[in-house]
Write a protein that holds these residues in place. Structure first.
Motif, short mmCIF file in Angstrom:
data_model
loop_
_atom_site.label_atom_id
_atom_site.label_comp_id
_atom_site.label_asym_id
_atom_site.label_seq_id
_atom_site.Cartn_x
_atom_site.Cartn_y
_atom_site.Cartn_z
N SER A 521 0.82 -1.21 0.00
CA SER A 521 0.00 0.00 0.00
C SER A 521 0.86 1.26 0.00
O SER A 521 0.45 2.30 -0.52
CB SER A 521 -0.94 0.00 1.21
OG SER A 521 -0.17 -0.07 2.41
N GLY A 522 2.03 1.16 0.59
CA GLY A 522 2.93 2.31 0.61
C GLY A 522 4.00 2.25 -0.45
O GLY A 522 4.95 3.04 -0.41
N LYS A 543 12.59 4.79 -3.00
CA LYS A 543 11.19 4.38 -2.86
C LYS A 543 10.53 4.36 -4.23
O LYS A 543 10.72 5.28 -5.03
CB LYS A 543 10.46 5.33 -1.92
CG LYS A 543 10.97 5.24 -0.48
CD LYS A 543 10.20 6.14 0.47
CE LYS A 543 10.72 5.97 1.90
NZ LYS A 543 10.01 6.85 2.87
N GLU A 546 3.61 2.25 -5.75
CA GLU A 546 2.92 0.96 -5.72
C GLU A 546 2.64 0.44 -7.11
O GLU A 546 2.63 -0.77 -7.36
CB GLU A 546 1.62 1.13 -4.94
CG GLU A 546 0.76 -0.11 -4.88
CD GLU A 546 -0.59 0.17 -4.24
OE1 GLU A 546 -1.41 -0.76 -4.15
OE2 GLU A 546 -0.83 1.34 -3.84
N LEU A 571 6.17 -2.06 1.46
CA LEU A 571 5.76 -1.10 2.48
C LEU A 571 4.27 -1.22 2.72
O LEU A 571 3.46 -0.56 2.05
CB LEU A 571 6.13 0.32 2.06
CG LEU A 571 7.62 0.63 1.90
CD1 LEU A 571 7.83 2.07 1.47
CD2 LEU A 571 8.38 0.35 3.19
N ALA A 573 0.97 -1.25 5.69
CA ALA A 573 0.60 -0.28 6.73
C ALA A 573 1.52 -0.40 7.93
O ALA A 573 1.76 0.59 8.63
CB ALA A 573 -0.86 -0.50 7.14
#
Length: 935
Positions: A521-522, A543, A546, A571, A573
């Motif tokens: 989700s991240g 990073k 998604e 990543l 929650a």
């Protein structure tokens, strides 16, 4: 004298008569010949009157009468004046010397007489006694040919003519005139090219020539700067090399002189009124160029630069203002362009409006220095951008920093490091003063904070009882704190607990891809760190959104020859979880160090090589295997190529006993390392030496026994006869198969045993005395004796008692055998055996049994000596057989019937002949018989 006059008259009459016959007097001579020289152009114009249209023209250098032109030309008379005209261009200046011209008419069949000579004087006439040089200050194009002449002053001698300091080859035109010709002249310098005439003592005179190009200007363009006047410009052509004022290019625009352009300061020409059509003329002594242009005033607007630029600055924006030097610009629809240059930023922004004089600059970055410039142009029928304003600098105000990019790297199951990336100038919004780090865990309530200096970019964390913790980091500048960035400790996964794939770099970068994860989700985090690094490692991460499932690690963050552990985390929650991991090199290199602890151990004739791999930091690539070489002199022989990098030993088999040197090299995809070397000397193993020491003699002995057995088996008959001869039985002569009858005891003359009484023995003689048989013919003189036979030879002996110390030799006498006494105490027994002819004579030495050495070939010795010898020898006890005999003795006739027992009637000893060192060997021995295969 009178005779010479008469001869000249006759010749003159003959010439006149021949001319009359050839018709030369039929055409009239051209009349009224006149010459008109053009000295600057070096041309000579001829004019005459004649009814003909074809003429022969001759031109001479008057003083030496050298012909410089002899040409036939066709010229038509001018219908108005009735005169004919023709122009000749002289290759040399006409001033150099006097020229004379004559002309005659011609048709297809006849010619007229020559006209009288017409002469134009040169500067070498006696009336002009000074020195001169021609031509003077002439302008010619590059590549042209020119003739220069020097007129020497009266009473001076000529030496040479120099062109640009170089002596040229001169030709004499008259008594005082000399000339040179220069071809393909290059461009002159600024002051021209000098030509100097010299005498032996001094420089007489000189000239200057200017060699250049005609004008080459192009591209005339006219525009307006103030919406009223015109300003025309053009592109200057190549340099004409004509710098003197009288030779340089002259410019005129629409018939008006361009003063600034004529002075060479600029290539502009202005007009106070817009005329829409312009003509520019560029002219110099070598040529002329004409340029034109036409346009409407609104189509050629070129604005001036904005003036008095100012700005009102905030953190994220600024307002820029300026003014115009021309009032007419305020009504002009214009387009303006601002160029903004800042730290790591360069952008261009466009604005439009009527009489534009201010704009708003947005999306600036706080606490950043910017430089801005402005230029504008007419929006209608845009011609070109106007002049650019002077650069203007602005500095934006500060603002709170942006949020940090934070990542927590676990180096063990309970320890880790929180890293954050430094903020750029665009993101820090001002100089940072500190970092605020806050930590929270499930076991503790609230947050614990710590302040770090701006140089610090990491923070260590320790997990208690394996519980997760959350770390938040914020940056601070004079304007305030940034938004905190939080990270939760991910689960630690060692390489041994996860399947790690091999990753190969592509052009120095890593191209990664993975299967999308529903819990991301991240997004994802891609982490790469040098493998095996401890403590403060250079951890890099990025990073990924998604929606993406691929990423490329750029080469600028990777180092060649370094192994990296690349991990992809999900990543969700909660804490990040490891999704996939690789090991790889962005660019493989050859190993920096060779294999370690290389050793060689001998096992019999084999050598076991073993080694250890180099440290990971020295491998600089995936070890694909090992190569083993045997060093021979100056070359390396490949022994083995081990493609399994896990195998670190190898057995080299079947090496000879010698010194050997082995080289082991590890290799990657980039190549082999320098290699480790080990040397070993092969020696015989103790067990092997014992085994060989026992086995080899046994094998040799066994082989010898087998060979001996085989040979003995094949030669068994010969061996039996050689070492175990068959003892022959006694043979009785005569015929015993007849019926019984009276026995005749009369001794046969061919008896093998004869009893001889010899009461008189000559002890002075040594040896035995042979007893001759009765005289009779020997019928078998030609019988060949087989020297190869193994049968014992026929021997004859006297059996008698002799002393052991007797060394006498006895010579046989035929008379000694005639008296025999059966009742005598001394009895001689004669034996006859088969003896080889080669052993008919020998010497028997030593004690005990000793044969007689005296040959029986001396029958002439008297009987008395024999008896005396016998008496001497009778003192010795023992038995001495005769060692020598003759095959041709009387007893040889009965050899076939004399084979009897080898023992004496009075002794049981064998009576075999004894060989001597001086006795010659037979031609065929037992060893020769053995080799020849006789049995």
């Amino acid at each position: 004298m009178q005779g010479w006059v008469i001869l000249a008259l006759c010749l003159s009459l003959g010439v006149l008569r021949s001319r009359g016959q050839n018709g030369l007097s039929e055409l009239p001579v051209p009349r009224g010949l006149s010459l008109q020289p053009d000295l600057p152009a070096q041309t000579l114009s001829l004019s005459w009157q004649s009814d003909s249209s074809l003429f022969d023209i001759e031109i001479f250098h008057t003083e030496l009468m050298n012909v410089v032109l002899n040409e036939t030309v066709a010229v038509k008379a001018d219908p108005v004046t009735g005169r004919c005209g023709w122009t000749w261009r002289s290759p040399s200046p006409l001033e150099c010397t006097s020229h004379s011209v004559q002309i005659r008419a011609r048709n297809q069949q006849s010619v007229s007489q020559w006209s009288p000579l017409q002469t134009i004087p040169g500067s070498d006439i006696p009336e002009k006694s000074d020195s001169y040089m021609y031509p003077q200050d002439k302008v010619v194009p590059v590549g042209s040919n020119m003739t220069f002449c020097c007129i020497v002053k009266e009473k001076f001698n000529f030496k040479e003519i120099l062109y640009k300091g170089q002596t040229m080859s001169a030709t004499r035109l008259s008594r005082r005139t000399y000339a040179i010709t220069v071809t393909n002249q290059p461009a002159s310098a600024k002051t021209g090219t000098n030509v100097v005439c010299c005498s032996p003592m001094l420089t007489l005179t000189g000239a200057v020539v200017f060699v250049g190009y005609p004008p080459g200007d192009e591209g005339l363009v006219c525009e307006t700067r103030d919406l009223a006047s015109a300003e025309c410009s053009w592109k200057k052509g190549r340099d004409t090399h004509l710098k003197r004022k009288i030779n340089h290019t002259n410019y005129t625009l629409n018939g008006r002189d361009c003063l600034e352009a004529n002075e060479g300061k600029t290539w502009l020409c202005s007009s106070k009124v817009w005329e829409e059509n312009w003509t520019l003329v560029a002219r110099n002594p070598l040529g002329t160029v004409r340029l034109t242009d036409s346009a409407q005033l609104a189509d050629r607007v070129h604005l001036l630069a904005p003036a008095n630029v100012t700005a009102v600055v905030e953190a994220w924006k600024a307002t820029l203002k300026w003014s115009w030097p021309v009032a007419a610009y305020k009504k002009l629809e214009m387009l303006c362009q601002l160029k903004l240059i800042g730290h790591e930023l360069s952008s261009t922004r466009n604005y439009s409006g009527t009489g534009l004089s201010s704009v708003m600059l947005e999306d600036l970055w706080p606490d950043v220095d910017y430089t801005v410039t402005v230029r504008c142009g007419s929006k209608h029928a845009f011609w070109k951008w106007g002049d650019e304003s002077a650069p203007y600098s602005i500095h934006t105000k500060m603002e709170r920093p942006d949020a940090l990019d934070v990542w927590l790297w676990m180096d063990s199951s309970n320890t880790g490091l929180v890293f954050w990336k430094p903020l750029s100038v665009r993101k820090s919004h001002g100089a940072l003063v500190s970092y605020k780090v806050s930590q929270s865990s499930a076991e503790e309530d609230g947050w614990t904070s710590d302040s770090l200096p701006p140089e610090r970019l990491n923070y260590p964390v320790i997990l208690n009882n394996g519980s997760d913790i959350t770390v938040a980091v914020a940056a601070q500048n004079p304007a305030g704190l940034s938004q905190p960035s939080a990270v939760t400790t991910p689960a630690y996964r060692a390489d041994s607990q996860l399947s790690v794939s091999e990753l190969l770099g592509t052009n120095g970068s890593f191209d990664l891809s993975w299967q999308p994860n529903a819990n991301a989700s991240g997004g994802y985090v891609v982490e790469w760190v040098p493998t095996g690094c401890r403590d403060l490692c250079p951890v890099n991460w990025e990073k990924v959104p998604e929606s993406d499932s691929s990423f490329t690690v750029k080469p600028d963050s990777l180092e060649e020859g370094v192994r990296y552990t690349v991990s992809v985390y999900v990543l969700p929650a909660g804490p990040a979880s490891l999704l996939q991991r690789w090991h790889g090199y962005s660019q493989e290199m050859i190993p920096a160090e060779p294999v370690g602890e290389l050793s060689a151990n001998q096992t019999g004739s084999d050598v076991l090589l073993s080694w250890k791999a180099a440290a990971m930091k020295h491998q600089r690539g995936f070890i694909r295997g090992y190569t083993i070489y045997l060093a021979n002199a100056a070359r390396l022989d490949l022994v083995a190529n081990i493609s399994d990098p896990e195998v670190r030993s190898y057995r080299v088999k079947g090496l000879p006993l010698s010194s050997h040197k082995f080289i082991v090299k590890a290799y990657t995809s980039a190549g082999e390392d320098t290699g480790s070397t080990v040397a070993i000397k092969m020696e015989m193993d103790t067990a092997d030496m014992l085994f060989v020491g026992i086995l080899v003699p046994l094998a040799a002995m066994f082989c010898c026994l087998i060979l001996i057995s085989i040979c003995c088996y094949k030669k068994r008959e010969w061996v039996k006869k050689a070492f175990y001869p068959e003892i022959p039985g006694p043979k009785v002569p005569g015929d015993w198969s007849s019926p019984p009858g009276p026995l005749d005891v009369k001794p046969s003359p061919h008896s093998l045993v004869q009893i001889v009484e010899s009461p008189e023995w000559d002890f002075r003689k040594k040896g035995l005395v042979p007893v001759p048989e009765e005289e009779e013919e020997f019928e078998n003189d030609n019988i060949e004796v087989d020297t190869d036979s193994d049968e014992p030879a026929l021997l004859r002996y006297y059996n008698q008692v002799v002393g052991d110390g007797s060394h006498s030799n006895h010579v046989s006498d035929s008379s000694g055998s005639s008296t025999a006494s059966v009742g005598s105490t001394q009895t001689e027994v004669t034996y006859t055996g088969i003896q080889s002819p080669s052993s008919s004579q020998g010497v028997c030495d030593g004690g005990g049994y000793r044969p007689q050495m005296q040959s029986a070939a001396d029958p002439a010795e008297p009987q008395g000596e024999f008896e005396a010898d016998f008496q001497d020898d009778s003192l010795n006890t023992g038995y001495k057989p005769q060692c020598s005999w003759q095959l041709d003795s009387p007893e040889a006739e009965n050899l076939s019937g004399s084979l009897g027992s080898p023992t004496s009637v009075t002794s049981s000893q064998f009576l075999l002949p004894e060989s001597s060192e001086e006795k010659p060997q037979p031609s065929s021995t037992w060893f020769h018989s053995f080799l020849s295969g006789k049995s």
